[in-house]
Design a protein around this motif. Structure first.
Motif, PDB file in Angstrom:
ATOM      1  N   ARG A  90      15.134 -22.560  64.047  1.00 20.18           N
ATOM      2  CA  ARG A  90      14.785 -23.966  63.816  1.00 20.18           C
ATOM      3  C   ARG A  90      14.429 -24.653  65.134  1.00 20.18           C
ATOM      4  O   ARG A  90      13.531 -25.487  65.185  1.00 20.18           O
ATOM      5  N   THR A 128      18.320 -24.620  55.766  1.00 22.05           N
ATOM      6  CA  THR A 128      19.053 -25.601  56.575  1.00 22.05           C
ATOM      7  C   THR A 128      20.536 -25.256  56.675  1.00 22.05           C
ATOM      8  O   THR A 128      21.275 -25.939  57.383  1.00 22.05           O
ATOM      9  N   ALA A 129      20.965 -24.210  55.982  1.00 19.00           N
ATOM     10  CA  ALA A 129      22.389 -23.860  55.982  1.00 19.00           C
ATOM     11  C   ALA A 129      22.853 -23.460  57.383  1.00 19.00           C
ATOM     12  O   ALA A 129      22.087 -22.913  58.175  1.00 19.00           O
ATOM     13  N   GLU A 146      34.536 -20.370  40.940  1.00 17.72           N
ATOM     14  CA  GLU A 146      33.075 -20.415  41.100  1.00 17.72           C
ATOM     15  C   GLU A 146      32.400 -19.255  40.345  1.00 17.72           C
ATOM     16  O   GLU A 146      31.291 -19.416  39.834  1.00 17.72           O
ATOM     17  N   GLU A 205      22.397 -26.993  39.466  1.00 12.72           N
ATOM     18  CA  GLU A 205      22.758 -27.474  40.805  1.00 12.72           C
ATOM     19  C   GLU A 205      23.937 -26.745  41.430  1.00 12.72           C
ATOM     20  O   GLU A 205      23.987 -26.538  42.635  1.00 12.72           O
ATOM     21  N   GLU A 206      24.923 -26.433  40.587  1.00 14.13           N
ATOM     22  CA  GLU A 206      26.132 -25.806  41.130  1.00 14.13           C
ATOM     23  C   GLU A 206      25.865 -24.363  41.549  1.00 14.13           C
ATOM     24  O   GLU A 206      26.433 -23.886  42.528  1.00 14.13           O
ATOM     25  N   ARG A 229      24.258 -24.788  44.806  1.00 18.04           N
ATOM     26  CA  ARG A 229      25.236 -25.207  45.811  1.00 18.04           C
ATOM     27  C   ARG A 229      26.068 -24.016  46.294  1.00 18.04           C
ATOM     28  O   ARG A 229      26.255 -23.810  47.497  1.00 18.04           O
ATOM     29  N   THR A 273      25.695 -22.728  50.211  1.00 18.45           N
ATOM     30  CA  THR A 273      26.649 -23.276  51.189  1.00 18.45           C
ATOM     31  C   THR A 273      27.817 -22.354  51.529  1.00 18.45           C
ATOM     32  O   THR A 273      28.372 -22.448  52.621  1.00 18.45           O
ATOM     33  N   ARG A 274      28.213 -21.481  50.617  1.00 15.06           N
ATOM     34  CA  ARG A 274      29.417 -20.678  50.886  1.00 15.06           C
ATOM     35  C   ARG A 274      29.158 -19.610  51.959  1.00 15.06           C
ATOM     36  O   ARG A 274      28.046 -19.102  52.086  1.00 15.06           O
ATOM     37  N   GLU A 306      28.492 -28.724  55.304  1.00 13.40           N
ATOM     38  CA  GLU A 306      27.713 -28.944  54.085  1.00 13.40           C
ATOM     39  C   GLU A 306      28.421 -28.368  52.868  1.00 13.40           C
ATOM     40  O   GLU A 306      28.275 -28.871  51.751  1.00 13.40           O
ATOM     41  N   GLU A 307      29.190 -27.309  53.093  1.00 12.29           N
ATOM     42  CA  GLU A 307      29.943 -26.693  52.002  1.00 12.29           C
ATOM     43  C   GLU A 307      30.961 -27.687  51.451  1.00 12.29           C
ATOM     44  O   GLU A 307      31.086 -27.881  50.235  1.00 12.29           O
ATOM     45  N   ALA A 367      28.993 -30.753  49.818  1.00 13.99           N
ATOM     46  CA  ALA A 367      28.392 -30.387  48.530  1.00 13.99           C
ATOM     47  C   ALA A 367      29.477 -30.206  47.467  1.00 13.99           C
ATOM     48  O   ALA A 367      29.298 -30.566  46.307  1.00 13.99           O
ATOM     49  N   HIS A 368      30.604 -29.675  47.881  1.00 18.11           N
ATOM     50  CA  HIS A 368      31.691 -29.416  46.940  1.00 18.11           C
ATOM     51  C   HIS A 368      32.332 -30.708  46.438  1.00 18.11           C
ATOM     52  O   HIS A 368      32.818 -30.782  45.320  1.00 18.11           O
ATOM     53  N   GLY A 409      25.728 -35.309  41.739  1.00 16.97           N
ATOM     54  CA  GLY A 409      24.613 -36.154  41.319  1.00 16.97           C
ATOM     55  C   GLY A 409      23.717 -36.584  42.458  1.00 16.97           C
ATOM     56  O   GLY A 409      23.467 -35.832  43.405  1.00 16.97           O
ATOM     57  N   ARG A 417      25.034 -36.307  46.128  1.00 20.41           N
ATOM     58  CA  ARG A 417      24.919 -34.982  46.732  1.00 20.41           C
ATOM     59  C   ARG A 417      23.480 -34.693  47.124  1.00 20.41           C
ATOM     60  O   ARG A 417      23.223 -34.143  48.196  1.00 20.41           O
ATOM     61  N   LYS A 418      22.546 -35.058  46.241  1.00 18.83           N
ATOM     62  CA  LYS A 418      21.127 -34.772  46.506  1.00 18.83           C
ATOM     63  C   LYS A 418      20.651 -35.428  47.794  1.00 18.83           C
ATOM     64  O   LYS A 418      19.746 -34.938  48.446  1.00 18.83           O
ATOM     65  N   THR A 448      22.398 -31.509  56.807  1.00 17.57           N
ATOM     66  CA  THR A 448      21.899 -30.201  57.250  1.00 17.57           C
ATOM     67  C   THR A 448      20.579 -30.323  58.004  1.00 17.57           C
ATOM     68  O   THR A 448      20.057 -29.328  58.494  1.00 17.57           O
TER      69      THR A 448
END
Lengths: 316, 316
Positions: free
Chosen positions: A122, A154-155, A171, A187-188, A191, A195-196, B134-135, B138-139, B143, B146-147, B154
Motif C-alpha cells: 500500500r 485494507t486488512a 462463527e 455481511e457477517e 466480516r 478481519t479474523r 478492524e476485527e 467490525a465485531h 448495519g 459498520r459500513k 482500515t
C-alpha cells in the motif's frame, strides 16, 4: 521455502551492474547473462543492483531491460526484478486497469502476503501511483466483489497464534447458517473472512468441517459458474492453504490450451522467494509430474530458462 | 500547532524518573510535581521516561500512576502519558467495549490522524490486544455504522496534494444525487468518503458547495435525531476541518450540564501535541471566551491544572 538459488559468493552490485550493462551492449542482447545474474539474486541484492545501475549509467535498470527484452521473457524479468512490494503494487494496479478488474490477482495479493508486506504494498502504491490501492480497487469494482475485495486489501490481520475456540464455534455456526440459506454475500461472512487472523479462521473452518460434515468450500460450490462464489472459495483457499491454491493456479495455467503465461509468470515470480518449494511438492502430488518438467514442456527459450532458474532448476 | 510547552533545558529521563518516583513516595502524592514533569515533555521524551522508570524501579510508570492518582486527574495523566499510537489504541479499544460502541471516538481516530499514524495505531492494537482494530470494530458494530467505520479505520489514504477535478465534479454530482434521494448510506457515498485523499475530498466538497448551493453537511441535516447522519456529518467535518470539529466537541463537553470530562480529557490529551493552538482559536471565535477560561470555570484542582498546562497555560 524459497526455490531461489543465490551463489555462495555474490559479486558486488557494481560488478553485477557492469555485467548487465555489458549484456545490453554490442550486437544483440546477452539474455543468458541477464538470467545468470538477476535470477540468482534475492530482493535486497536486486534492489542494490537497481540503485547502483541507475547511479552509474544514469538510466533505470527496469527501463533498460524493457528496451532490450521482449514478450514473455521480458515480462518475467520485469516482474521478477523489483522488490516484492513494488512488484505487487504494479500487479494490483494492472489488475484494476483491466476492463473487468482481475479480481483473483487482487485477492491473491491481499490474502497471501503477510500483514506487514501487504502494508508495504500500500505504501509502494502511494509512491508510484499517487493514489491509494483501496481507492482504485473500490472505484473499479462494484457489488459483491467490491464488498469482499476492499476489506481484503485494507486488512491488517493479527498474526499471532492465539485462537478463541468459543468464537470459532459461534462463527462457524453463523457461516453454516448463511451458506445453507444461500446468503453467501452476507455481511457477517465477509466480516469474518476479511478481519479474523489466519489462525482464528483456520480454527473456525476446521470446526465447520467437523461439525457440519463438509469443508466450507464444498458447500460454497453450489453453482460452478457463479464468479463471486469462485472468488470466495479462492479467498478461503489462499487464507488457509496458499501452496495448494498456487499449485492449482499453475496447473490451470499450464494445462490450458495455449498456456496462460500471465498466470504462470505471476506465480513463479511472486513465490520463488517465498514458498515455491512447497508449491512444487503440491504440484507433483496432484499432477504426478514435477513442476519443472511441466514448465519445460510448455515453454521455450529464454522464458523457459528464466522460470526454471527461479524454481531452483540447475546450479547458479 | 501544538500547545505543549517543553522547557528549554529538559532533565534526563533518569532525573525525571527519579523525581516521579519521589512524587509517589512518602505521605500523599506530589501531584504538582507529576504535572510539572509529564505535562511538559513531548511524546518521545515521555517514552524514554517510561522506559527508564520501568528499568530503574521494576514497575511500569503507568501502573504506578494508576495506583497513586484518582478520578478525572488520573484519567488525564494516564491518557496523556503514552505515545499517541498506544493512547489511540487504548481509546479505540475502550470505545469498542462500550455497550454501544462509541462511534465518534473511533471515527475521530480514523479521520484526524495521518495515514501513517493511523497505521501505527493498528500496529499498537495488535501488540496490546492480540487482535486487529478492524476485527474488534467490525465485531461490535452493525448495519450502516459498520459500513462506514470499518473502511474508515482500515484506510491508508494518499496524502499528496494532487487533485483530479474531473473526478471531483463527477463524485460531487453523485453525492448530490444520492443525498437528494435520501440514500445517505449509499455504497458510493461511503466509498468516496472512506477512500479518497483529503485533498481530493476537499475539492469534491467545494465543488458540491459551488454547484449545488449548500455545504454538504447542511444537506445531510434532514433529521437532527438520525445518529447515522450525525456520524456522517462529523466524519466529513473531521476529514476537512478537524480544528472546527474539535472546538465544537469541547464546546459541547463544557456547556453540558455537569461537564463531559471524558470528551474534554480526550480532546485535550490527543490534540495538545498536534493542533490545539488552532482549536483554541476556533473555540474563541465561536464562543467569545478563551478556552483556558472556559476550562478553568468548569474544572478544578489537579485536573484543571493538568488540562491548562497541556493547552499551554502558564510557564513550564
Amino acid at each position: 521455502m524459497a526455490t531461489l538459488k543465490v551463489p555462495a559468493s555474490v559479486p558486488s552490485p557494481a560488478e553485477d551492474s557492469e555485467q548487465l550493462h555489458k549484456a545490453f551492449s554490442g550486437w544483440g542482447t546477452n539474455e543468458a547473462l541477464i538470467i545468470q545474474i538477476l535470477a540468482h539474486r534475492n530482493a535486497s541484492q536486486r534492489k542494490l543492483i537497481q540503485e547502483t545501475y541507475a547511479a552509474t549509467y544514469g538510466e533505470e535498470l527496469l527501463k533498460a531491460l524493457d528496451k532490450e527484452l521482449s514478450s514473455d521473457f521480458e515480462r518475467a524479468v520485469l516482474l521478477w526484478t523489483p522488490v516484492p512490494a513494488e512488484r505487487d503494487a504494479f500487479l494490483a494496479n494492472e489488475a484494476t486497469k483491466m476492463l473487468t478488474a482481475n479480481k483473483l490477482v487482487i485477492m491473491e495479493i491481499a490474502c497471501t502476503r503477510s500483514s506487514h508486506d501487504l502494508f508495504l504494498v500500500r505504501q509502494a502504491y502511494h509512491a508510484r501511483y499517487k493514489k491509494s490501492l483501496e481507492e482504485d480497487i473500490a472505484h473499479h469494482t462494484s457489488g459483491d466483489f467490491r464488498k469482499l475485495l476492499v476489506p481484503l486489501v485494507t486488512a491488517f490481520r493479527y498474526e499471532g497464534d492465539e485462537v478463541n475456540m468459543t468464537l470459532a464455534k459461534s462463527e462457524a455456526k453463523h457461516l453454516h447458517e448463511k451458506i445453507s440459506e444461500k446468503c453467501c454475500n452476507d455481511e457477517e461472512i465477509i466480516r469474518i473472512l476479511t478481519t479474523r487472523s489466519k489462525a482464528q479462521l483456520n480454527a473456525t473452518l476446521n470446526h465447520y468441517n467437523n461439525q457440519f460434515g463438509n469443508a466450507i468450500n464444498k458447500d460454497l460450490k453450489t453453482d460452478p459458474k457463479d464468479e463471486y462464489l469462485a472468488l470466495l472459495r479462492a479467498t478461503i483457499k489462499c487464507l488457509t492453504y496458499p501452496e495448494k491454491y498456487f499449485a492449482k493456479t499453475l496447473r490451470l495455467a499450464i494445462n490450458k490450451l495455449g498456456t496462460d503465461e500471465w498466470a504462470l509468470t505471476r506465480v513463479v515470480t511472486t513465490r520463488a522467494e517465498v514458498d515455491m518449494q512447497r508449491i512444487k511438492e503440491e504440484y507433483q502430488r496432484r499432477n504426478s509430474v514435477p513442476l519443472d518438467r511441466a514448465i519445460a514442456g510448455d515453454t521455450s527459450g529464454d522464458y523457459e530458462k528464466m522460470l526454471l532458474s527461479l524454481i531452483g532448476h540447475g546450479d547458479c
